[in-house]
Design a protein around this motif. Structure first.
Motif, mmCIF file in Angstrom:
data_model
loop_
_atom_site.group_PDB
_atom_site.id
_atom_site.type_symbol
_atom_site.label_atom_id
_atom_site.label_comp_id
_atom_site.label_asym_id
_atom_site.label_seq_id
_atom_site.Cartn_x
_atom_site.Cartn_y
_atom_site.Cartn_z
ATOM 1 N N LEU A 171 -3.796 -15.806 0.193
ATOM 2 C CA LEU A 171 -2.969 -14.603 0.137
ATOM 3 C C LEU A 171 -1.680 -14.931 -0.598
ATOM 4 C CD1 LEU A 171 -3.210 -13.240 3.811
ATOM 5 C CD2 LEU A 171 -4.869 -13.062 1.950
ATOM 6 N N VAL A 172 -1.318 -14.087 -1.563
ATOM 7 C CA VAL A 172 -0.108 -14.300 -2.343
ATOM 8 C C VAL A 172 0.876 -13.179 -2.030
ATOM 9 C CG1 VAL A 172 0.877 -14.656 -4.622
ATOM 10 C CG2 VAL A 172 -1.480 -15.386 -4.145
ATOM 11 N N ALA A 173 1.990 -13.554 -1.423
ATOM 12 C CA ALA A 173 3.043 -12.588 -1.122
ATOM 13 C C ALA A 173 3.922 -12.393 -2.346
ATOM 14 C CB ALA A 173 3.888 -13.086 0.052
ATOM 15 N N GLY A 174 4.409 -11.180 -2.536
ATOM 16 C CA GLY A 174 5.313 -10.908 -3.650
ATOM 17 C C GLY A 174 4.644 -10.792 -4.994
ATOM 18 N N ASP A 175 3.314 -10.748 -5.033
ATOM 19 C CA ASP A 175 2.607 -10.595 -6.307
ATOM 20 C C ASP A 175 2.775 -9.168 -6.824
ATOM 21 O OD1 ASP A 175 0.109 -10.071 -8.090
ATOM 22 O OD2 ASP A 175 0.120 -12.247 -7.809
ATOM 23 N N SER A 176 2.891 -9.022 -8.125
ATOM 24 C CA SER A 176 3.100 -7.702 -8.715
ATOM 25 C C SER A 176 1.845 -6.842 -8.710
ATOM 26 C CB SER A 176 3.610 -7.846 -10.157
ATOM 27 O OG SER A 176 2.647 -8.510 -10.970
ATOM 28 N N ARG A 177 0.692 -7.433 -8.322
ATOM 29 C CA ARG A 177 -0.573 -6.689 -8.314
ATOM 30 C C ARG A 177 -1.241 -6.806 -6.938
ATOM 31 N NH1 ARG A 177 -3.790 -9.899 -12.333
ATOM 32 N NH2 ARG A 177 -2.654 -11.537 -11.227
ATOM 33 N N PRO A 178 -0.615 -6.292 -5.906
ATOM 34 C CA PRO A 178 -1.189 -6.448 -4.563
ATOM 35 C C PRO A 178 -2.520 -5.725 -4.443
ATOM 36 C CG PRO A 178 0.577 -4.829 -4.528
ATOM 37 C CD PRO A 178 0.611 -5.458 -5.888
ATOM 38 N N THR A 179 -3.369 -6.254 -3.566
ATOM 39 C CA THR A 179 -4.679 -5.663 -3.350
ATOM 40 C C THR A 179 -4.869 -5.157 -1.920
ATOM 41 O OG1 THR A 179 -5.616 -7.824 -2.775
ATOM 42 C CG2 THR A 179 -5.752 -7.138 -5.093
ATOM 43 N N HIS A 180 -4.088 -5.679 -0.971
ATOM 44 C CA HIS A 180 -4.229 -5.335 0.435
ATOM 45 C C HIS A 180 -2.848 -5.336 1.096
ATOM 46 C CE1 HIS A 180 -8.230 -6.791 -0.636
ATOM 47 N NE2 HIS A 180 -8.715 -6.161 0.418
ATOM 48 N N GLY A 181 -2.789 -4.771 2.279
ATOM 49 C CA GLY A 181 -1.530 -4.747 3.009
ATOM 50 C C GLY A 181 -1.739 -4.923 4.495
ATOM 51 N N VAL A 182 -0.641 -5.242 5.178
ATOM 52 C CA VAL A 182 -0.619 -5.364 6.631
ATOM 53 C C VAL A 182 0.380 -4.356 7.166
ATOM 54 C CG1 VAL A 182 -0.141 -6.881 8.592
ATOM 55 C CG2 VAL A 182 -1.196 -7.814 6.511
ATOM 56 N N ASP A 183 -0.074 -3.484 8.047
ATOM 57 C CA ASP A 183 0.809 -2.517 8.697
ATOM 58 C C ASP A 183 1.690 -3.274 9.689
ATOM 59 O OD1 ASP A 183 2.010 -0.495 10.200
ATOM 60 O OD2 ASP A 183 0.218 0.753 10.262
ATOM 61 N N VAL A 184 3.009 -3.248 9.454
ATOM 62 C CA VAL A 184 3.930 -3.994 10.315
ATOM 63 C C VAL A 184 4.875 -3.066 11.062
ATOM 64 C CG1 VAL A 184 3.802 -6.083 8.886
ATOM 65 C CG2 VAL A 184 5.588 -4.379 8.431
ATOM 66 N N GLY A 185 4.498 -1.806 11.193
ATOM 67 C CA GLY A 185 5.356 -0.854 11.885
ATOM 68 C C GLY A 185 5.571 -1.245 13.335
ATOM 69 N N GLY A 186 6.783 -0.975 13.839
ATOM 70 C CA GLY A 186 7.079 -1.222 15.240
ATOM 71 C C GLY A 186 7.449 -2.666 15.530
ATOM 72 N N GLU A 187 6.781 -3.259 16.509
ATOM 73 C CA GLU A 187 7.138 -4.588 16.990
ATOM 74 C C GLU A 187 7.039 -5.682 15.932
ATOM 75 O OE1 GLU A 187 8.391 -7.371 19.984
ATOM 76 O OE2 GLU A 187 8.638 -5.234 19.599
ATOM 77 N N PRO A 188 6.004 -5.718 15.084
ATOM 78 C CA PRO A 188 5.982 -6.774 14.063
ATOM 79 C C PRO A 188 7.211 -6.751 13.152
ATOM 80 C CG PRO A 188 3.812 -5.815 14.278
ATOM 81 C CD PRO A 188 4.736 -4.945 15.088
ATOM 82 N N LEU A 189 7.648 -5.581 12.740
ATOM 83 C CA LEU A 189 8.834 -5.508 11.886
ATOM 84 C C LEU A 189 10.074 -5.937 12.663
ATOM 85 C CD1 LEU A 189 10.194 -4.819 9.240
ATOM 86 C CD2 LEU A 189 10.300 -2.429 9.970
ATOM 87 N N ARG A 190 10.178 -5.521 13.916
ATOM 88 C CA ARG A 190 11.327 -5.926 14.724
ATOM 89 C C ARG A 190 11.398 -7.440 14.832
ATOM 90 N NH1 ARG A 190 12.974 -7.988 19.037
ATOM 91 N NH2 ARG A 190 10.875 -8.416 19.815
ATOM 92 N N ARG A 191 10.255 -8.063 15.074
ATOM 93 C CA ARG A 191 10.236 -9.518 15.199
ATOM 94 C C ARG A 191 10.489 -10.188 13.848
ATOM 95 N NH1 ARG A 191 4.786 -10.977 18.075
ATOM 96 N NH2 ARG A 191 5.671 -13.083 17.992
#
Length: 264
Positions: A171-191
């Protein structure tokens, strides 16, 4: 047909290794995804290639290394990560090469992850020109995932009792051509916010740096639009046991079946 990016599946994901150049590199967004993974029972380890000792102009490197090491360990704990290893390469002058590849491959064989996460090696990134250490770390990680699985590369690892290990996904973070995502709403974003806030002394030395509680939700909201969710972290996913997306699409267009592969 929706143009929204799909969610990154955790099917078959048991152990993840994040490889980055500096303390705080994971915390600029990716740690929110890490929080979501650890909450789901995934084991996550960090490999820091340097201690970030060149990162504070007002502090000598020896002291800075202590500060940033302490803050990194605290930041990792905020998202459920306790396995944090530093590879002791010099900060600011990280060199892509055999030594770096060997150290990453060694850690891959020790941790035995199914998934490796690293940062983009593109010269120009989301926030401008990508820093040299980031580029070296990302490119070395690409090669190290192959090195880790090749018995005849870095034979000294075998001498140390480290058998080859095949990584399933990169998995490459910050790539200009993303293919997938992780929903981080709520507690994951807070942490994730808390993990960056743990780098308090380092951030205090960066004039005009926005507060993590303001910056990270803003970035996650921008990325969330690509998934159709409120907040997300995006990755470019490389399936190391299947064909690249472009070849898979072309095979499908021709009515040909690509080899079996894990879902994104």
């Amino acid at each position: 047909m929706s143009d929204l990016l799909p969610a990154l599946s955790l099917d078959g994901v048991r152990r993840v290794l994040c490889v980055v150049a500096h303390p705080d590199d994971v915390e600029y967004g990716t740690s929110s995804a890490v929080a979501a993974w650890t909450a789901a029972g995934v084991e996550v380890s960090y490999l820091l290639l340097t201690r970030g000792e060149a990162g504070m102009d007002s502090s000598p490197p020896e002291r800075t290394a202590q500060v940033r090491t302490r803050e990194q360990v605290a930041g990792a704990a905020e998202v459920g990560v306790t396995d944090v290893v530093f590879a002791e390469h010099p900060d600011g002058v990280l060199v892509y090469g055999l030594d770096l590849r060997r150290d990453i491959a060694r850690r891959i064989r020790e941790v035995r992850p199914d998934t490796v996460v690293t940062g983009s090696w593109e010269v120009e990134g989301f926030v401008g020109l990508n820093q040299a250490d980031h580029r070296a770390a990302g490119l070395a990680s690409v090669d190290a995932v192959r090195d880790a699985g090749n018995r005849w590369v870095f034979g000294e690892l075998l001498d140390d009792g480290l058998e080859p290990w095949e990584v399933t996904r990169l998995l490459v973070a910050g790539d200009s051509r993303p293919t997938h995502g992780v929903d981080v709403g709520g507690e994951p974003l807070r942490r994730g916010i808390a993990s960056l806030e743990a780098h308090a002394e380092y951030l205090a030395g960066l004039p005009g740096h926005p507060a993590p509680a303001d910056m990270l939700p803003f970035i996650a909201a921008m990325q969330g639009r690509a998934m159709g969710v409120e907040h997300a972290v995006l990755f470019r996913v490389h399936d190391l046991q299947g064909p690249p997306p472009e070849l898979r699409d072309e095979l499908a267009r021709r009515g040909m079946t690509p080899p079996d592969e894990p879902t994104g």
